[in-house]
Design an enzyme around this catalytic site. Sequence first.
Site, short mmCIF file in Angstrom:
data_model
loop_
_atom_site.label_atom_id
_atom_site.label_comp_id
_atom_site.label_asym_id
_atom_site.label_seq_id
_atom_site.Cartn_x
_atom_site.Cartn_y
_atom_site.Cartn_z
N THR A 1 0.51 -9.10 5.96
CA THR A 1 -0.81 -9.06 5.33
C THR A 1 -0.87 -7.87 4.37
OG1 THR A 1 -3.19 -9.21 5.78
CG2 THR A 1 -1.94 -7.68 7.16
N ASN A 2 -2.05 -7.48 3.93
CA ASN A 2 -2.21 -6.32 3.04
C ASN A 2 -3.49 -5.58 3.41
OD1 ASN A 2 -4.51 -7.38 1.37
ND2 ASN A 2 -2.99 -8.98 0.96
N HIS A 3 -3.78 -4.50 2.68
CA HIS A 3 -4.88 -3.60 3.05
C HIS A 3 -6.26 -4.04 2.59
CE1 HIS A 3 -2.67 -0.45 5.01
NE2 HIS A 3 -1.82 -0.36 4.02
N SER A 4 -6.38 -5.21 1.99
CA SER A 4 -7.69 -5.61 1.47
C SER A 4 -8.75 -5.62 2.57
CB SER A 4 -7.61 -7.00 0.84
OG SER A 4 -8.90 -7.45 0.50
N ALA B 1 -7.15 -10.81 -2.09
CA ALA B 1 -5.79 -10.26 -2.24
C ALA B 1 -4.83 -11.23 -1.56
CB ALA B 1 -5.71 -8.87 -1.60
#
Length: 226
Positions: free
Chosen positions: A33-36, A100
């Site tokens: 995943t990512n930091h969004s 994102a």
Amino acid sequence: EERTEPKRDLEGKKVLVTAGPTQETIDPVRFFTNHSSGKMGYAVAEAAAKRGADVTLVSGPSQLTTPFGVKRIDVTSAQDMLDQVLIVYGEQDIVIKAAAVADYRPVQTFDSKVKKQDGNLSIEMERTTDILLTLGQRKQHQFLVGFAAETNDAVAYGKGKLERKHLDAICVNTVGKTGAGFQSDTNEVIYLNREGKEQHLPSDTKKQIAHRILDEIVEDMEADRK
Ligand code: CTP
Ligand code: CA
């Protein structure tokens, strides 16, 4: 907080917003995943609803509360997001893609937990479908807006994405600057459109930036009709 009563300039308009990260499964207990945080997209959905729009929010995993009056559809992966967005795309007037979205996902997903072994592990990744590019290629009447966070050359990269994905506008921001980023409550963006407008929206809360972005969209849509 708004200092004045919000305008009702989106009355009768259908607005689709995507927000948050996506999760790409490796096995039942792991994902990429990512930091969004989803904050920018949720702020846009909330602002559009306050201005009278019929808002659908397609959201990746997020802890945020659904804004009042907004229809929320929860998704997990980039593919889920694509599927849900395509179902409602045809009926939208404005589409704002603040999510994102993962660019890659594991080629293989495992039904049971992957056990560790000696040595290094490599996970082969494949490209996800570019949702915004797909929407740009299938665009009919919709006003299509992208987002891009860049560490450098934000305007140049933004213009490239605007062209390549057949967008009407893109909101770019430079990450790494103080107070402007994925988890932050504030943001600073530049709104670029097809006619070459480069509107700098100075650092403010994401809620205020959301209203400023909608102001630009409404102005551009009115100009298009002339
Ligand atoms: N986007 C999308 N589907 C993807 C990847 C991106 O819809 N699979 C959308 C994002 O929601 C955003 C815009 O494309 O509105 C720009 O995303 P960004 O990550 O900045 O651009 P990419 O085209 O993915 O290029 P790169 O990550 O290499 O900069
Ligand atoms: Ca990307």
